[in-house]
Motif scaffolding. Sequence first.
Motif, PDB file in Angstrom:
ATOM      1  N   LEU A 310       0.840  -1.198   0.098  1.00 56.02           N
ATOM      2  CA  LEU A 310       0.093  -0.085   0.031  1.00 56.02           C
ATOM      3  C   LEU A 310       0.854   1.389  -0.146  1.00 56.02           C
ATOM      4  CD1 LEU A 310      -2.637  -1.051   2.660  1.00 56.02           C
ATOM      5  CD2 LEU A 310      -2.772  -0.866   0.345  1.00 56.02           C
ATOM      6  N   LEU A 311       1.953   1.138   0.730  1.00 56.06           N
ATOM      7  CA  LEU A 311       2.695   2.373   0.758  1.00 56.06           C
ATOM      8  C   LEU A 311       3.548   2.547  -0.349  1.00 56.06           C
ATOM      9  CD1 LEU A 311       4.133   2.136   4.451  1.00 56.06           C
ATOM     10  CD2 LEU A 311       2.775   3.875   3.717  1.00 56.06           C
ATOM     11  N   ASP A 312       3.904   1.418  -0.928  1.00 60.06           N
ATOM     12  CA  ASP A 312       4.556   1.556  -2.339  1.00 60.06           C
ATOM     13  C   ASP A 312       4.082   2.334  -3.160  1.00 60.06           C
ATOM     14  OD1 ASP A 312       5.621   0.561  -5.038  1.00 60.06           O
ATOM     15  OD2 ASP A 312       6.927  -0.811  -3.950  1.00 60.06           O
ATOM     16  N   ASP A 313       2.752   2.048  -3.544  1.00 59.29           N
ATOM     17  CA  ASP A 313       2.273   3.119  -4.575  1.00 59.29           C
ATOM     18  C   ASP A 313       1.893   4.329  -4.237  1.00 59.29           C
ATOM     19  OD1 ASP A 313       1.823   0.852  -6.744  1.00 59.29           O
ATOM     20  OD2 ASP A 313       0.225   0.051  -5.369  1.00 59.29           O
ATOM     21  N   LYS A 314       2.051   4.687  -2.871  1.00 63.53           N
ATOM     22  CA  LYS A 314       1.899   6.000  -2.387  1.00 63.53           C
ATOM     23  C   LYS A 314       3.308   6.848  -2.407  1.00 63.53           C
ATOM     24  CE  LYS A 314      -2.446   5.340   0.324  1.00 63.53           C
ATOM     25  NZ  LYS A 314      -3.164   6.096  -0.610  1.00 63.53           N
ATOM     26  N   ILE A 315       4.273   6.408  -1.756  1.00 64.30           N
ATOM     27  CA  ILE A 315       5.492   6.857  -1.802  1.00 64.30           C
ATOM     28  C   ILE A 315       6.671   6.361  -2.510  1.00 64.30           C
ATOM     29  CG2 ILE A 315       4.674   7.505   0.803  1.00 64.30           C
ATOM     30  CD1 ILE A 315       6.878   5.752   1.835  1.00 64.30           C
ATOM     31  N   GLY A 316       6.378   5.410  -3.032  1.00 66.34           N
ATOM     32  CA  GLY A 316       7.486   4.899  -3.976  1.00 66.34           C
ATOM     33  C   GLY A 316       8.078   3.700  -3.313  1.00 66.34           C
ATOM     34  N   PRO A 317       8.625   2.518  -4.132  1.00 68.17           N
ATOM     35  CA  PRO A 317       9.478   1.521  -3.568  1.00 68.17           C
ATOM     36  C   PRO A 317      10.763   1.590  -2.827  1.00 68.17           C
ATOM     37  CG  PRO A 317       9.690   1.265  -5.975  1.00 68.17           C
ATOM     38  CD  PRO A 317       8.835   2.538  -5.590  1.00 68.17           C
ATOM     39  N   LYS A 318      11.216   2.731  -3.527  1.00 69.92           N
ATOM     40  CA  LYS A 318      12.810   2.995  -2.672  1.00 69.92           C
ATOM     41  C   LYS A 318      12.453   3.421  -1.410  1.00 69.92           C
ATOM     42  CE  LYS A 318      16.889   6.006  -3.141  1.00 69.92           C
ATOM     43  NZ  LYS A 318      17.883   6.971  -3.777  1.00 69.92           N
ATOM     44  N   ARG A 319      11.358   4.235  -0.982  1.00 71.07           N
ATOM     45  CA  ARG A 319      11.456   4.625   0.470  1.00 71.07           C
ATOM     46  C   ARG A 319      10.989   3.784   1.128  1.00 71.07           C
ATOM     47  NH1 ARG A 319       8.304  10.613  -0.602  1.00 71.07           N
ATOM     48  NH2 ARG A 319      10.081  11.578  -1.575  1.00 71.07           N
ATOM     49  N   VAL A 320      10.182   2.649   0.585  1.00 68.20           N
ATOM     50  CA  VAL A 320       9.618   1.606   1.528  1.00 68.20           C
ATOM     51  C   VAL A 320      10.817   0.879   1.910  1.00 68.20           C
ATOM     52  CG1 VAL A 320       8.304  -0.551   1.346  1.00 68.20           C
ATOM     53  CG2 VAL A 320       7.218   1.761   0.387  1.00 68.20           C
ATOM     54  N   ILE A 321      11.635   0.465   0.694  1.00 70.19           N
ATOM     55  CA  ILE A 321      13.006  -0.369   1.059  1.00 70.19           C
ATOM     56  C   ILE A 321      13.815   0.143   2.079  1.00 70.19           C
ATOM     57  CG2 ILE A 321      14.884  -1.531   0.001  1.00 70.19           C
ATOM     58  CD1 ILE A 321      13.402  -1.503  -2.645  1.00 70.19           C
ATOM     59  N   ILE A 322      14.085   1.680   1.836  1.00 69.03           N
ATOM     60  CA  ILE A 322      15.092   2.111   2.887  1.00 69.03           C
ATOM     61  C   ILE A 322      14.404   2.110   4.294  1.00 69.03           C
ATOM     62  CG2 ILE A 322      15.722   4.509   3.546  1.00 69.03           C
ATOM     63  CD1 ILE A 322      16.406   4.835   0.718  1.00 69.03           C
ATOM     64  N   GLY A 323      13.046   2.439   4.490  1.00 68.32           N
ATOM     65  CA  GLY A 323      12.567   2.459   5.789  1.00 68.32           C
ATOM     66  C   GLY A 323      12.368   0.988   6.267  1.00 68.32           C
ATOM     67  N   SER A 324      12.318   0.115   5.482  1.00 65.47           N
ATOM     68  CA  SER A 324      12.268  -1.460   6.028  1.00 65.47           C
ATOM     69  C   SER A 324      13.626  -1.671   6.307  1.00 65.47           C
ATOM     70  CB  SER A 324      11.814  -2.186   4.826  1.00 65.47           C
ATOM     71  OG  SER A 324      10.200  -1.731   4.745  1.00 65.47           O
ATOM     72  N   LEU A 325      14.729  -1.312   5.601  1.00 60.37           N
ATOM     73  CA  LEU A 325      16.159  -1.733   6.052  1.00 60.37           C
ATOM     74  C   LEU A 325      16.421  -0.939   7.230  1.00 60.37           C
ATOM     75  CD1 LEU A 325      18.093  -1.646   2.628  1.00 60.37           C
ATOM     76  CD2 LEU A 325      17.363  -3.572   3.880  1.00 60.37           C
ATOM     77  N   ILE A 326      16.182   0.235   7.545  1.00 59.66           N
ATOM     78  CA  ILE A 326      16.339   0.955   8.857  1.00 59.66           C
ATOM     79  C   ILE A 326      15.738   0.306   9.786  1.00 59.66           C
ATOM     80  CG2 ILE A 326      15.984   3.060   9.993  1.00 59.66           C
ATOM     81  CD1 ILE A 326      16.485   4.536   7.400  1.00 59.66           C
ATOM     82  N   GLY A 327      14.504  -0.117   9.836  1.00 58.31           N
ATOM     83  CA  GLY A 327      13.768  -0.939  10.844  1.00 58.31           C
ATOM     84  C   GLY A 327      14.256  -2.347  11.134  1.00 58.31           C
ATOM     85  N   LEU A 328      14.807  -3.095  10.175  1.00 63.59           N
ATOM     86  CA  LEU A 328      15.560  -4.275  10.274  1.00 63.59           C
ATOM     87  C   LEU A 328      16.940  -4.347  11.232  1.00 63.59           C
ATOM     88  CD1 LEU A 328      15.156  -5.618   6.711  1.00 63.59           C
ATOM     89  CD2 LEU A 328      14.523  -6.798   8.846  1.00 63.59           C
ATOM     90  N   LEU A 329      17.459  -3.108  10.696  1.00 61.27           N
ATOM     91  CA  LEU A 329      18.776  -2.890  11.688  1.00 61.27           C
ATOM     92  C   LEU A 329      18.419  -2.488  13.127  1.00 61.27           C
ATOM     93  CD1 LEU A 329      20.525  -0.498   9.070  1.00 61.27           C
ATOM     94  CD2 LEU A 329      21.220  -2.773   9.703  1.00 61.27           C
ATOM     95  N   ILE A 330      17.453  -1.576  13.386  1.00 64.68           N
ATOM     96  CA  ILE A 330      17.004  -1.398  14.823  1.00 64.68           C
ATOM     97  C   ILE A 330      16.597  -2.665  15.514  1.00 64.68           C
ATOM     98  CG2 ILE A 330      15.222  -0.058  16.141  1.00 64.68           C
ATOM     99  CD1 ILE A 330      15.358   2.066  13.969  1.00 64.68           C
ATOM    100  N   ALA A 331      15.680  -3.488  14.686  1.00 68.57           N
ATOM    101  CA  ALA A 331      15.228  -4.571  15.475  1.00 68.57           C
ATOM    102  C   ALA A 331      16.354  -5.857  15.487  1.00 68.57           C
ATOM    103  CB  ALA A 331      14.047  -5.343  14.340  1.00 68.57           C
TER     104      ALA A 331
END
Length: 449
Positions: A310-331
């Motif tokens: 859902l976020l991909d089509d709103k803000i673009g795949p690059k931002r979703v991936i970057i946000g996810s990778l940051i979340g993965l690093l924190i987790a």
Amino acid sequence: MSEIPVASDASADHRKIITKPVMAWAAWDWGSAAINAVMTTFVFTVYLTSDLFGNKDANSVVLGNALAIAGLAIALLAPITGLRSDAGGRRRFWLGVNTVIVAGLTAACFFVFPEPRFLILGVSLIALASVFSEFATVNYNAMLPQISTPATIGKVSGFGWGMGYLGGILALAIVLFTLVTPLFDWAGASETNALNLRLVAVFSALWFLGFGLPVLFAVPEIPGPSSGARFSILQSYAELWRRVVALARTDRHTVFFLLASAVFRDGLAAVFTFGGIIAAGTFGFPLQQVIIFAIAGNVVAELGAMLGGLLDDKIGPKRVIIGSLIGLLIAGMGVFLSPDASGFWLFGLMLCLFVGPAQSSSRAFLARLAPQGQEGELFGLYATTGRAVSFLAPALFAAAIALAAPHVAEAQRYGILGILVVLLLGLLLLIPVRGPRVGAHRNPSQNNA
């Protein structure tokens, strides 16, 4: 800007997501989960590396070598399989052929009896199934622009990933409660000659075949080339090399993305590959609890993939991936610092939450970059680059443990840091890559130079 043709149901409403072609396409992901989760992750490879076939360590080496050879075959052959299916207008045909082959190889694992002399047969069947499964996945991923629109491609990709996770959850539950630790007595649950574990292979083959066939009837074949041109095997490699060189010259950001995604996808794979090992070895989970965590993790990853779409089509795949990778690093740091099992549950599920959208948006990112008619070729390169660095996360996982072992009592948890290094490297490589425009596919003649 020209658009890639979509299935008729999708074209009726450019914002409609759940169409018949999308459901049939996602069903393939649902079915393939029985191969990925049941056969190669939690059940059948565990059976092959058990003492039923001799020394456990030796069995693991045999399996690892077989899968390494399979990975080399995929790296060498996946790009030209995509190129040839694009050029010949036979994407759906080869998806069907490879799906049937994978199901047949999986079913043949029923004949792997619990004796050392059957080990080579078992690992060979698993390795071959992984090769043809990757070939099928190349054509399957290349179908994404066919069954979506520029406005829905991210959500459709996320829906497919979510269906895959859900299929894995249900397949694992069925296997667990009917064959591995059955809730009721029946002939198939017999452990004589490991009948129950060999029937897991038959179940997985039927599951994959049953859910993998609908896409062949719901999604139309791509048109063949008007010139009628065909490539031989050698010509395919020459043509592939020509296109890669041209891509590096005119579309550098696609090449950069392939490299960046290869690195962070290796880290994503390691999260699941070593998650169970860390749960058992570092946090003391018994096998049953490991499986329960795996099911819970798939549920969370499914939700993450849907939300990421859902976020991909709103803000673009690059931002979703970057946000996810940051979340993965924190987790991941949370898991590393957790003193007990409760911390692993919390931060481990957080890891699963961010894995889903990173995987889904990575596929959507490339689908948006792929020129019309070259989707199979690019997804073949996507598979190859991923295999080319697939040693990275396992190597750093092992190296981190080896470096920590002389200095700490519980060195295994330091392997987490090795995985996090891979994810961080992938993030740093992705940041300079130019993302595709949201809501529009690539023009066949457009480049990102």
